[in-house]
Motif scaffolding. Structure first.
Motif, PDB file in Angstrom:
ATOM      1  N   GLU A   7       0.825  -1.210   0.000  1.00  0.00           N
ATOM      2  CA  GLU A   7       0.000   0.000   0.000  1.00  0.00           C
ATOM      3  C   GLU A   7       0.860   1.261   0.000  1.00  0.00           C
ATOM      4  O   GLU A   7       0.573   2.226  -0.710  1.00  0.00           O
ATOM      5  CB  GLU A   7      -0.928  -0.020   1.217  1.00  0.00           C
ATOM      6  CG  GLU A   7      -1.937   1.098   1.225  1.00  0.00           C
ATOM      7  CD  GLU A   7      -2.902   0.983   2.385  1.00  0.00           C
ATOM      8  OE1 GLU A   7      -4.092   1.219   2.157  1.00  0.00           O
ATOM      9  OE2 GLU A   7      -2.466   0.668   3.514  1.00  0.00           O
ATOM     10  N   ALA A   8       1.955   1.236   0.760  1.00  0.00           N
ATOM     11  CA  ALA A   8       2.846   2.392   0.814  1.00  0.00           C
ATOM     12  C   ALA A   8       3.497   2.669  -0.539  1.00  0.00           C
ATOM     13  O   ALA A   8       3.843   3.812  -0.836  1.00  0.00           O
ATOM     14  CB  ALA A   8       3.925   2.169   1.876  1.00  0.00           C
ATOM     15  N   LYS A   9       3.638   1.632  -1.362  1.00  0.00           N
ATOM     16  CA  LYS A   9       4.227   1.795  -2.689  1.00  0.00           C
ATOM     17  C   LYS A   9       3.160   1.944  -3.772  1.00  0.00           C
ATOM     18  O   LYS A   9       3.481   1.967  -4.957  1.00  0.00           O
ATOM     19  CB  LYS A   9       5.127   0.600  -3.012  1.00  0.00           C
ATOM     20  CG  LYS A   9       6.397   0.559  -2.171  1.00  0.00           C
ATOM     21  CD  LYS A   9       7.245  -0.652  -2.481  1.00  0.00           C
ATOM     22  CE  LYS A   9       7.988  -0.474  -3.784  1.00  0.00           C
ATOM     23  NZ  LYS A   9       8.923  -1.612  -4.044  1.00  0.00           N
ATOM     24  N   GLY A  10       1.894   2.021  -3.373  1.00  0.00           N
ATOM     25  CA  GLY A  10       0.813   2.161  -4.342  1.00  0.00           C
ATOM     26  C   GLY A  10       0.675   0.960  -5.251  1.00  0.00           C
ATOM     27  O   GLY A  10       0.227   1.087  -6.392  1.00  0.00           O
ATOM     28  N   ASP A  39       6.800 -10.933   0.003  1.00  0.00           N
ATOM     29  CA  ASP A  39       7.672  -9.837   0.417  1.00  0.00           C
ATOM     30  C   ASP A  39       8.669  -9.490  -0.688  1.00  0.00           C
ATOM     31  O   ASP A  39       8.877  -8.314  -0.991  1.00  0.00           O
ATOM     32  CB  ASP A  39       8.417 -10.223   1.698  1.00  0.00           C
ATOM     33  CG  ASP A  39       9.289  -9.101   2.221  1.00  0.00           C
ATOM     34  OD1 ASP A  39       8.727  -8.093   2.680  1.00  0.00           O
ATOM     35  OD2 ASP A  39      10.529  -9.238   2.158  1.00  0.00           O
ATOM     36  N   ASN A  40       9.268 -10.495  -1.315  1.00  0.00           N
ATOM     37  CA  ASN A  40      10.190 -10.236  -2.428  1.00  0.00           C
ATOM     38  C   ASN A  40       9.476  -9.526  -3.571  1.00  0.00           C
ATOM     39  O   ASN A  40      10.015  -8.588  -4.166  1.00  0.00           O
ATOM     40  CB  ASN A  40      10.799 -11.542  -2.939  1.00  0.00           C
ATOM     41  CG  ASN A  40      12.002 -11.973  -2.132  1.00  0.00           C
ATOM     42  OD1 ASN A  40      12.415 -11.332  -1.188  1.00  0.00           O
ATOM     43  ND2 ASN A  40      12.567 -13.100  -2.517  1.00  0.00           N
ATOM     44  N   ALA A  41       8.271  -9.969  -3.877  1.00  0.00           N
ATOM     45  CA  ALA A  41       7.521  -9.344  -4.975  1.00  0.00           C
ATOM     46  C   ALA A  41       7.272  -7.867  -4.681  1.00  0.00           C
ATOM     47  O   ALA A  41       7.457  -7.006  -5.549  1.00  0.00           O
ATOM     48  CB  ALA A  41       6.207 -10.081  -5.213  1.00  0.00           C
ATOM     49  N   VAL A  42       6.892  -7.556  -3.457  1.00  0.00           N
ATOM     50  CA  VAL A  42       6.638  -6.167  -3.090  1.00  0.00           C
ATOM     51  C   VAL A  42       7.929  -5.350  -3.144  1.00  0.00           C
ATOM     52  O   VAL A  42       7.956  -4.244  -3.685  1.00  0.00           O
ATOM     53  CB  VAL A  42       5.986  -6.076  -1.685  1.00  0.00           C
ATOM     54  CG1 VAL A  42       5.971  -4.642  -1.167  1.00  0.00           C
ATOM     55  CG2 VAL A  42       4.573  -6.642  -1.724  1.00  0.00           C
ATOM     56  N   ARG A  43       8.998  -5.901  -2.622  1.00  0.00           N
ATOM     57  CA  ARG A  43      10.274  -5.171  -2.584  1.00  0.00           C
ATOM     58  C   ARG A  43      10.822  -4.882  -3.985  1.00  0.00           C
ATOM     59  O   ARG A  43      11.391  -3.823  -4.218  1.00  0.00           O
ATOM     60  CB  ARG A  43      11.322  -5.954  -1.797  1.00  0.00           C
ATOM     61  CG  ARG A  43      11.068  -5.965  -0.319  1.00  0.00           C
ATOM     62  CD  ARG A  43      12.156  -6.750   0.414  1.00  0.00           C
ATOM     63  NE  ARG A  43      11.791  -6.939   1.793  1.00  0.00           N
ATOM     64  CZ  ARG A  43      12.018  -6.048   2.755  1.00  0.00           C
ATOM     65  NH1 ARG A  43      12.595  -4.905   2.445  1.00  0.00           N
ATOM     66  NH2 ARG A  43      11.663  -6.282   3.988  1.00  0.00           N
ATOM     67  N   TYR A  44      10.683  -5.833  -4.893  1.00  0.00           N
ATOM     68  CA  TYR A  44      11.309  -5.698  -6.211  1.00  0.00           C
ATOM     69  C   TYR A  44      10.357  -5.179  -7.293  1.00  0.00           C
ATOM     70  O   TYR A  44      10.750  -5.065  -8.444  1.00  0.00           O
ATOM     71  CB  TYR A  44      11.935  -7.027  -6.633  1.00  0.00           C
ATOM     72  CG  TYR A  44      13.118  -7.388  -5.765  1.00  0.00           C
ATOM     73  CD1 TYR A  44      14.349  -6.792  -5.971  1.00  0.00           C
ATOM     74  CD2 TYR A  44      12.986  -8.282  -4.712  1.00  0.00           C
ATOM     75  CE1 TYR A  44      15.438  -7.098  -5.169  1.00  0.00           C
ATOM     76  CE2 TYR A  44      14.054  -8.596  -3.904  1.00  0.00           C
ATOM     77  CZ  TYR A  44      15.284  -8.010  -4.133  1.00  0.00           C
ATOM     78  OH  TYR A  44      16.351  -8.298  -3.326  1.00  0.00           O
ATOM     79  N   THR A  45       9.144  -4.880  -6.912  1.00  0.00           N
ATOM     80  CA  THR A  45       8.190  -4.285  -7.849  1.00  0.00           C
ATOM     81  C   THR A  45       8.141  -2.785  -7.581  1.00  0.00           C
ATOM     82  O   THR A  45       8.014  -2.365  -6.435  1.00  0.00           O
ATOM     83  CB  THR A  45       6.792  -4.913  -7.675  1.00  0.00           C
ATOM     84  OG1 THR A  45       6.887  -6.313  -7.955  1.00  0.00           O
ATOM     85  CG2 THR A  45       5.774  -4.286  -8.603  1.00  0.00           C
ATOM     86  N   PRO A  46       8.248  -1.981  -8.624  1.00  0.00           N
ATOM     87  CA  PRO A  46       8.268  -0.530  -8.413  1.00  0.00           C
ATOM     88  C   PRO A  46       6.914   0.017  -7.954  1.00  0.00           C
ATOM     89  O   PRO A  46       5.896  -0.687  -7.997  1.00  0.00           O
ATOM     90  CB  PRO A  46       8.642   0.030  -9.789  1.00  0.00           C
ATOM     91  CG  PRO A  46       8.236  -1.023 -10.752  1.00  0.00           C
ATOM     92  CD  PRO A  46       8.364  -2.339 -10.038  1.00  0.00           C
TER      93      PRO A  46
END
Length: 138
Positions: A7-10, A39-46
């Motif tokens: 959510e923080a990364k939209g 978690d990896n998907a969220v971290r590495y997705t812009p």
């Protein structure tokens, strides 16, 4: 735990289907596996990217899938990212390089395998499929 980060990364994060495979396994192990992949998907997705999660069932396997619209992993690096402490240079993301190694260990505990491929639904990104042998899920 993952949703606030997305959510923080939209990011648009959610499930694609209503499949509900039934199985028994160590809850902590399966939680760790799925949390690591998400978690990896969220971290590495812009910012503004998309992350989809779903499960499938075959005669022999429970298959968990995570697909994102991030930068993906080059084919030449896919086997190496499952090794402990291995990190792809230049991705500007913090971490120890242990996440996928831990996920691979959990997967092998259940006679499974992790497949890393290019995203099918997105112009870029990664599709992770985790195959767990149903005969070992007890």
């Amino acid at each position: 735990e993952i949703y606030p980060l997305a959510e923080a990364k939209g990011q648009d994060i959610g499930t694609l289907n209503d499949n509900d495979p039934a199985f028994s396994a160590d809850e902590t192990a399966v939680y760790t596996l799925l949390k690591t992949l998400a978690d990896n998907a969220v971290r590495y997705t812009p910012e503004g990217g998309r992350i989809d999660l779903w499960a499938e069932e075959t005669a022999r396997h429970i298959v968990f899938c995570v697909e994102d619209s991030g930068c993906g992993i080059p084919a030449a690096e896919r086997a190496r990212v499952l090794e402990p402490f291995y990190r792809i240079l230049g991705n500007n993301t913090e971490g120890t390089g242990l996440g996928l190694s831990i996920a691979d260990t959990v997967t092998k505990r259940y006679g499974g395998r992790i497949e890393l491929a290019d995203s099918v639904r997105n112009a870029s990104g990664l599709l992770v499929k985790v195959w767990l042998d149903k005969s070992l899920l007890v």
